[in-house]
Design a protein around this motif. Structure first.
Motif, PDB file in Angstrom:
ATOM      1  N   ASN B  26      32.253  16.648  13.605  1.00 25.23           N
ATOM      2  CA  ASN B  26      30.797  16.596  13.497  1.00 25.23           C
ATOM      3  C   ASN B  26      30.344  17.593  12.445  1.00 25.23           C
ATOM      4  O   ASN B  26      30.856  18.699  12.383  1.00 25.23           O
ATOM      5  N   PHE B  27      29.400  17.158  11.614  1.00 27.15           N
ATOM      6  CA  PHE B  27      28.679  18.123  10.777  1.00 27.15           C
ATOM      7  C   PHE B  27      27.307  18.274  11.408  1.00 27.15           C
ATOM      8  O   PHE B  27      26.444  17.416  11.226  1.00 27.15           O
ATOM      9  N   GLY B  28      27.119  19.346  12.169  1.00 27.33           N
ATOM     10  CA  GLY B  28      25.871  19.448  12.908  1.00 27.33           C
ATOM     11  C   GLY B  28      25.770  18.275  13.863  1.00 27.33           C
ATOM     12  O   GLY B  28      26.637  18.085  14.709  1.00 27.33           O
ATOM     13  N   ARG B  29      24.753  17.444  13.727  1.00 25.91           N
ATOM     14  CA  ARG B  29      24.604  16.323  14.651  1.00 25.91           C
ATOM     15  C   ARG B  29      25.204  15.039  14.102  1.00 25.91           C
ATOM     16  O   ARG B  29      25.263  14.027  14.789  1.00 25.91           O
ATOM     17  N   LEU B  30      25.627  15.111  12.829  1.00 28.79           N
ATOM     18  CA  LEU B  30      26.206  13.918  12.210  1.00 28.79           C
ATOM     19  C   LEU B  30      27.659  13.767  12.626  1.00 28.79           C
ATOM     20  O   LEU B  30      28.475  14.665  12.417  1.00 28.79           O
ATOM     21  N   LYS B  31      27.980  12.634  13.261  1.00 34.16           N
ATOM     22  CA  LYS B  31      29.360  12.403  13.685  1.00 34.16           C
ATOM     23  C   LYS B  31      30.100  11.664  12.587  1.00 34.16           C
ATOM     24  O   LYS B  31      29.836  10.488  12.354  1.00 34.16           O
ATOM     25  N   VAL B  32      30.998  12.352  11.933  1.00 35.15           N
ATOM     26  CA  VAL B  32      31.644  11.775  10.755  1.00 35.15           C
ATOM     27  C   VAL B  32      32.971  11.110  11.117  1.00 35.15           C
ATOM     28  O   VAL B  32      33.302  10.050  10.623  1.00 35.15           O
ATOM     29  N   LEU B  33      33.741  11.731  12.004  1.00 40.69           N
ATOM     30  CA  LEU B  33      34.977  11.108  12.478  1.00 40.69           C
ATOM     31  C   LEU B  33      34.894  10.963  13.985  1.00 40.69           C
ATOM     32  O   LEU B  33      34.446  11.881  14.686  1.00 40.69           O
ATOM     33  N   GLY B  50      37.628   2.275   2.077  1.00 39.28           N
ATOM     34  CA  GLY B  50      36.471   2.128   2.944  1.00 39.28           C
ATOM     35  C   GLY B  50      35.209   2.464   2.190  1.00 39.28           C
ATOM     36  O   GLY B  50      35.251   3.075   1.124  1.00 39.28           O
ATOM     37  N   PRO B  51      34.059   2.066   2.770  1.00 36.09           N
ATOM     38  CA  PRO B  51      32.796   2.300   2.090  1.00 36.09           C
ATOM     39  C   PRO B  51      32.474   3.787   1.974  1.00 36.09           C
ATOM     40  O   PRO B  51      33.039   4.611   2.685  1.00 36.09           O
ATOM     41  N   SER B  52      31.572   4.107   1.086  1.00 32.24           N
ATOM     42  CA  SER B  52      31.172   5.484   0.870  1.00 32.24           C
ATOM     43  C   SER B  52      30.545   6.058   2.142  1.00 32.24           C
ATOM     44  O   SER B  52      29.776   5.398   2.816  1.00 32.24           O
ATOM     45  N   GLY B  53      30.921   7.285   2.475  1.00 31.84           N
ATOM     46  CA  GLY B  53      30.356   7.929   3.656  1.00 31.84           C
ATOM     47  C   GLY B  53      31.045   7.568   4.952  1.00 31.84           C
ATOM     48  O   GLY B  53      30.602   7.955   6.020  1.00 31.84           O
ATOM     49  N   SER B  54      32.156   6.816   4.866  1.00 37.72           N
ATOM     50  CA  SER B  54      32.821   6.400   6.100  1.00 37.72           C
ATOM     51  C   SER B  54      33.735   7.488   6.655  1.00 37.72           C
ATOM     52  O   SER B  54      34.291   7.333   7.730  1.00 37.72           O
ATOM     53  N   GLY B  55      33.899   8.591   5.918  1.00 42.98           N
ATOM     54  CA  GLY B  55      34.688   9.695   6.450  1.00 42.98           C
ATOM     55  C   GLY B  55      36.100   9.797   5.902  1.00 42.98           C
ATOM     56  O   GLY B  55      36.921  10.525   6.446  1.00 42.98           O
ATOM     57  N   LYS B  56      36.387   9.100   4.801  1.00 45.45           N
ATOM     58  CA  LYS B  56      37.745   9.128   4.234  1.00 45.45           C
ATOM     59  C   LYS B  56      38.122  10.528   3.777  1.00 45.45           C
ATOM     60  O   LYS B  56      39.178  11.047   4.135  1.00 45.45           O
ATOM     61  N   SER B  57      37.237  11.129   2.973  1.00 48.76           N
ATOM     62  CA  SER B  57      37.546  12.476   2.474  1.00 48.76           C
ATOM     63  C   SER B  57      37.668  13.446   3.629  1.00 48.76           C
ATOM     64  O   SER B  57      38.558  14.309   3.645  1.00 48.76           O
ATOM     65  N   THR B  58      36.770  13.323   4.602  1.00 56.38           N
ATOM     66  CA  THR B  58      36.788  14.253   5.725  1.00 56.38           C
ATOM     67  C   THR B  58      38.110  14.151   6.473  1.00 56.38           C
ATOM     68  O   THR B  58      38.713  15.173   6.820  1.00 56.38           O
ATOM     69  N   LEU B  59      38.592  12.927   6.692  1.00 58.02           N
ATOM     70  CA  LEU B  59      39.874  12.761   7.375  1.00 58.02           C
ATOM     71  C   LEU B  59      40.992  13.428   6.581  1.00 58.02           C
ATOM     72  O   LEU B  59      41.808  14.172   7.123  1.00 58.02           O
ATOM     73  N   THR B 278      41.272   6.133  -2.133  1.00 55.86           N
ATOM     74  CA  THR B 278      41.048   5.557  -3.458  1.00 55.86           C
ATOM     75  C   THR B 278      40.112   4.368  -3.434  1.00 55.86           C
ATOM     76  O   THR B 278      39.955   3.693  -2.416  1.00 55.86           O
ATOM     77  N   HIS B 279      39.481   4.163  -4.566  1.00 62.04           N
ATOM     78  CA  HIS B 279      38.707   2.939  -4.767  1.00 62.04           C
ATOM     79  C   HIS B 279      39.439   1.975  -5.690  1.00 62.04           C
ATOM     80  O   HIS B 279      38.917   0.920  -6.028  1.00 62.04           O
ATOM     81  N   GLU B 280      40.665   2.377  -6.127  1.00 58.71           N
ATOM     82  CA  GLU B 280      41.451   1.516  -7.012  1.00 58.71           C
ATOM     83  C   GLU B 280      42.241   0.533  -6.157  1.00 58.71           C
ATOM     84  O   GLU B 280      43.381   0.789  -5.787  1.00 58.71           O
TER      85      GLU B 280
HETATM   86  N1  LIG Z   1      30.248  19.714   4.366  1.00 56.95           N
HETATM   87  C1  LIG Z   1      29.470  18.727   4.861  1.00 56.95           C
HETATM   88  N2  LIG Z   1      28.330  19.021   5.509  1.00 56.95           N
HETATM   89  C2  LIG Z   1      27.557  18.048   6.005  1.00 56.95           C
HETATM   90  N3  LIG Z   1      27.829  16.746   5.917  1.00 56.95           N
HETATM   91  C3  LIG Z   1      28.956  16.372   5.278  1.00 56.95           C
HETATM   92  C4  LIG Z   1      29.836  17.353   4.716  1.00 56.95           C
HETATM   93  N4  LIG Z   1      30.878  16.707   4.150  1.00 56.95           N
HETATM   94  C5  LIG Z   1      30.651  15.403   4.345  1.00 56.95           C
HETATM   95  N5  LIG Z   1      29.497  15.186   5.009  1.00 56.95           N
HETATM   96  C6  LIG Z   1      28.973  13.886   5.437  1.00 56.95           C
HETATM   97  O1  LIG Z   1      29.983  13.218   6.104  1.00 56.95           O
HETATM   98  C7  LIG Z   1      29.953  11.825   5.813  1.00 56.95           C
HETATM   99  C8  LIG Z   1      31.323  11.374   5.392  1.00 56.95           C
HETATM  100  O2  LIG Z   1      31.681  12.063   4.239  1.00 56.95           O
HETATM  101  P1  LIG Z   1      33.021  11.778   3.456  1.00 56.95           P
HETATM  102  O3  LIG Z   1      32.990  12.626   2.228  1.00 56.95           O
HETATM  103  O4  LIG Z   1      34.161  11.945   4.368  1.00 56.95           O
HETATM  104  O5  LIG Z   1      32.892  10.245   3.056  1.00 56.95           O
HETATM  105  P2  LIG Z   1      33.818   9.391   2.112  1.00 56.95           P
HETATM  106  O6  LIG Z   1      34.317   8.274   2.917  1.00 56.95           O
HETATM  107  O7  LIG Z   1      34.820  10.269   1.466  1.00 56.95           O
HETATM  108  O8  LIG Z   1      32.789   8.867   1.045  1.00 56.95           O
HETATM  109  P3  LIG Z   1      32.986   8.710  -0.535  1.00 56.95           P
HETATM  110  O9  LIG Z   1      33.673   7.418  -0.770  1.00 56.95           O
HETATM  111  O10 LIG Z   1      31.573   8.683  -1.047  1.00 56.95           O
HETATM  112  O11 LIG Z   1      33.728   9.889  -1.020  1.00 56.95           O
HETATM  113  C9  LIG Z   1      28.893  11.653   4.762  1.00 56.95           C
HETATM  114  O12 LIG Z   1      27.755  11.114   5.380  1.00 56.95           O
HETATM  115  C10 LIG Z   1      28.615  13.030   4.255  1.00 56.95           C
HETATM  116  O13 LIG Z   1      27.253  13.157   3.945  1.00 56.95           O
END
Ligand SMILES: Nc1ncnc2c1ncn2[C@@H]1O[C@H](COP(=O)(O)OP(=O)(O)OP(=O)(O)O)[C@@H](O)[C@H]1O
Ligand SMILES: [Mg+2]
Lengths: 231, 325
Positions: B26-33, B50-59, B278-280
C-alpha cells in the motif's frame, strides 16, 4: 607627524605587521577549520534529518538534529563563543588553547547553517542515484558518502562559498575571548596610536581582499567540478 | 501449550529462486499490490507485462526490497529478506495470545463434540487471517516463534542485493563517477575484488559491448543506449544470479532500443535468470520463457509466451493485447 606617518611607524618600525600577520593567520585558521568542521557536522546533521524513519524512535536523531540547528541558529555567534569559552569548557574542565575553542565554536555554529545547505543539496540529487547504489548492495551510509554527498556538494558549492565568506567575516568577534585575530590586531594598532582612520580603513580593505580571494577560489572549484557535466 | 519449533517442516527444497509470497503493498491508502505470489526459479526469463499503473514496477522493486512490502514475504534462495509475516506461518499464529483466547472461547465446540481440535484450530486461524486480528504484542511464545523464524531464515538485504542486479528505466549511472568507476565501485567497496581485478574485469566487459573507449568518460557525455548498456554491465560486474529490468528501453530513442535489447538477448542466451518489466511485446515473446500479466495489483495471467500471447484467457489481457499488438 601626519596620520600616515604614525601608522607607518606603528606598523613597520614598531613591528605592528607581525601582530597583523598573526591575526590574519588566526582569522584564516578559524574560518577554514571552522568550515571543515562545519561541513562534517552539517553533512551528519543533514543525513540525520533526511534518513527515512518509520517508527517513532527512529525519528529521535531527527529531533536531535532539529534541536541542534534551532539552538545554534537561534543565538548570536558571540554568545555561543562566550558560552563555550567561559561556561561550557570550564565546567567540563576542558583545557585547550583559545584558538582551538574558537575553531570548535565556529565549526559547530556553521554546522547548523551548512546542515540546511546540504539538506537542500542532497534532496536535489535524483533519488535514482541512491536506489542504484542500494540495488548494488551498498549500504545507506556508503552510498551517501560516495555517491550522493559528492553530487550534493557540487550543487551547493556557490552557497557554501557564501557561507565561508560569512564565516570569515564573523570571525571578527573572536577578539571577545582574547584571540588576536585580524580585527583585534588592527584595533591594537589604533588604540596605541589614537589614530583610527587608517588602521580601520586598511582593516576593511584586508577583509575585502580576503573575500575576493575566496570568491575566486570558489569559482575555480566550481569549474573544476564541472568536468562530470556535459560541456 | 509448549513452545513450538516453528522451523520444523520448513525444509525448503533448495532450488534457487525468488519466491514472493502473498505480497501486499500500500502507498498510503492506495493498494498497489494485492496478494501477489510468484516464484521465479533460476534460469527462467520472466517478462512482466500489463497496463500502466498495474503495479509491475512496484512488484519488481519489492523483489530486492527497494520498496518495503506492507504484508507478505520475499524469499531469495530459501532465505527471507523481508520481516517475518506472521499470517503466513501457522505455527506463529498458533503461538499468539489472540489465537489462544479465541480458541479457549470456542473450545466448548470440541468438548461437546461438534468439531475436532484440528478443525477448531483451522477455523480460528482462518478467522484471524480473514479479520487481520493479530496485534503487535501477542505474548512471549509468539515473539519467540517470530524470532526463531527470523534467525533460522533471515538474511541481510544488502547481502541479498549483491546477487540481484537491477536495471532502471532512467539508467541511474553514478553521475560523479567515470564509466570505469561506475563499474568497479560496488565490487571494490564491498571487498569482492581488488581494484586491479575489478578494473580488469570491467574493461573486459566494456570491450565486449564495444565501449572500452568510454572507460574514462563521464555518464553525461554518453547516449541513452550507451548509458543503459553500461548500467547493465555495472550490474553484471557484481556477478549476480538474478537480473531485474524495469522498462530498460522505455526512456530510449527508438534507434537505440535495438542495441540494448540485443545485449539483453545475449544475456538471456548465457543463461542469466531475468525478470523484465517491458512494453516490448516482440521481445517478451521471443526471449521470455514465461510471461506474467499484471492487472490492478494482481497477477491476472501466468504462462508461457505461447499461452499468454496466443491463447489469452483473461478478459483484460485480451483487451490489453488488442491495444498493444
Ligand atoms: N512511491 C510511491 N508513492 C505513492 N504511490 C506510488 C509510488 N510508486 C508507485 N505508486 C503508485 O502505484 C501504482 C503502481 O505503480 P507502478 O509504478 O508499480 O506501476 P507500473 O505498472 O510500473 O506502471 P508503468 O507501466 O506506468 O510503469 C501507481 O498508481 C502509482 O501512482
Ligand atoms: Mg513502471
Amino acid at each position: 607627524m601626519n596620520a600616515w606617518e604614525i601608522f607607518y611607524r606603528e606598523f613597520v618600525t614598531y613591528e605592528g605587521y607581525e601582530t597583523v600577520l598573526e591575526g590574519l593567520l588566526a582569522t584564516v585558521i578559524i574560518a577554514v577549520c571552522g568550515l571543515l568542521i562545519g561541513f562534517v557536522v552539517g553533512c551528519i546533521l543533514a543525513v540525520l534529518k533526511i534518513i527515512p524513519a518509520k517508527r517513532w524512535y527512529a525519528k529521535i536523531p531527527r529531533w536531535l538534529a532539529n534541536i541542534y540547528v534551532a539552538l545554534f541558529r537561534g543565538t548570536p555567534m558571540v554568545v555561543q563563543l562566550l558560552l563555550i569559552h567561559f561556561v561550557i569548557f570550564p565546567i567540563m574542565h576542558i583545557d585547550i588553547p583559545t584558538l582551538a575553542e574558537a575553531v570548535i565554536a565556529f565549526g559547530l555554529n556553521s554546522g547548523a547553517y551548512i546542515c540546511e545547505i546540504m539538506r537542500g543539496g542532497i534532496q536535489s540529487v535524483d533519488a535514482g542515484q541512491m536506489e542504484a547504489g542500494r540495488a548494488l548492495g551498498l549500504g545507506y551510509v556508503a552510498t551517501m558518502v560516495h555517491i550522493i554527498i559528492p553530487q550534493a556538494f557540487k550543487n551547493v558549492v556557490p552557497t557554501l562559498g557564501n557561507e565561508f565568506i560569512a564565516l570569515i567575516k564573523e570571525t571578527s568577534v573572536a577578539g571577545f575571548i582574547a584571540i588576536v585575530d585580524l580585527t583585534r590586531a588592527f584595533q591594537n594598532i589604533a588604540n596605541s596610536t589614537y589614530e583610527f582612520i587608517i588602521p580601520y580603513v586598511v582593516l576593511a580593505l584586508v577583509y575585502l581582499v580576503l573575500v575576493l580571494v575566496i570568491t575566486l577560489i570558489v569559482r575555480l572549484i566550481e569549474r573544476r567540478l564541472k568536468v562530470s557535466d556535459r560541456r | 501449550m509448549t513452545a513450538v519449533d516453528v522451523t520444523k517442516g520448513f525444509a525448503q527444497e533448495m532450488r534457487p529462486s525468488i519466491d514472493v509470497r502473498n505480497l501486499y503493498k500500500n502507498f498510503g491508502r492506495l493498494k498497489v499490490l494485492k496478494a501477489v505470489s510468484v516464484k521465479i526459479e533460476k534460469g527462467e526469463k520472466v517478462a512482466i507485462i500489463g497496463p500502466s499503473g498495474s503495479g509491475k514496477s512496484t512488484l519488481l522493486r519489492c523483489m530486492n526490497l527497494l520498496e518495503d512490502p506492507t504484508y507478505g514475504e520475499v524469499w531469495i534462495n530459501g532465505r527471507l529478506i523481508t520481516p517475518v509475516d506472521p499470517y503466513l506461518h501457522r505455527e506463529v499464529i498458533c503461538a499468539s495470545g489472540t489465537f489462544r483466547t479465541i480458541y479457549s472461547l470456542r473450545s466448548r465446540a470440541v468438548a461437546e463434540g461438534y468439531m475436532t481440535e484440528d478443525e477448531l484450530a483451522a477455523s480460528v486461524i482462518a478467522e484471524i487471517k480473514r479479520c487481520d486480528l493479530l496485534r503487535r504484542f501477542e505474548g512471549r511464545d509468539y515473539r519467540n516463534a517470530m524470532k526463531a523464524l527470523k534467525y533460522a531464515f533471515g538474511m541481510n538485504v544488502n547481502l541479498a542485493r549483491r546477487g540481484i542486479g537491477m536495471v532502471f528505466q532512467h539508467f541511474n549511472l553514478f553521475n560523479n563517477k567515470t564509466v570505469l568507476q561506475n563499474l568497479t565501485l560496488a565490487p571494490t567497496m564491498l571487498k569482492l575484488a581488488s581494484k586491479e581485478q575489478a578494473e580488469a574485469y570491467a574493461m573486459t566487459m566494456l570491450r565486449r559491448i564495444g565501449l572500452a573507449d568510454k572507460a574514462y568518460a563521464y555518464p553525461s557525455t554518453l547516449s541513452g543506449g550507451q548509458k543503459q548498456r553500461i548500467a547493465i554491465v555495472r550490474s553484471l560486474c557484481m556477478n549476480p544470479e538474478y537480473m531485474l529490468f524495469d522498462e530498460p528501453t522505455s526512456a530510449l530513442d527508438p534507434e537505440m532500443v535495438g542495441e540494448v535489447l540485443q545485449l539483453m538477448k545475449e544475456l538471456a542466451d548465457m543463461g542469466m535468470t531475468m525478470v523484465i518489466v517491458t512494453h516490448e511485446m516482440g521481445f517478451a515473446r521471443e526471449v521470455a520463457t514465461r510471461v506474467l500479466f499484471m492487472d490492478d495489483g494482481r497477477i491476472a495471467e501466468d504462462g508461457t509466451p505461447e499461452q499468454v500471447f496466443g491463447a489469452p484467457k483473461d478478459k483484460r489481457l485480451k483487451e490489453f493485447l488488442s491495444k498493444v499488438l
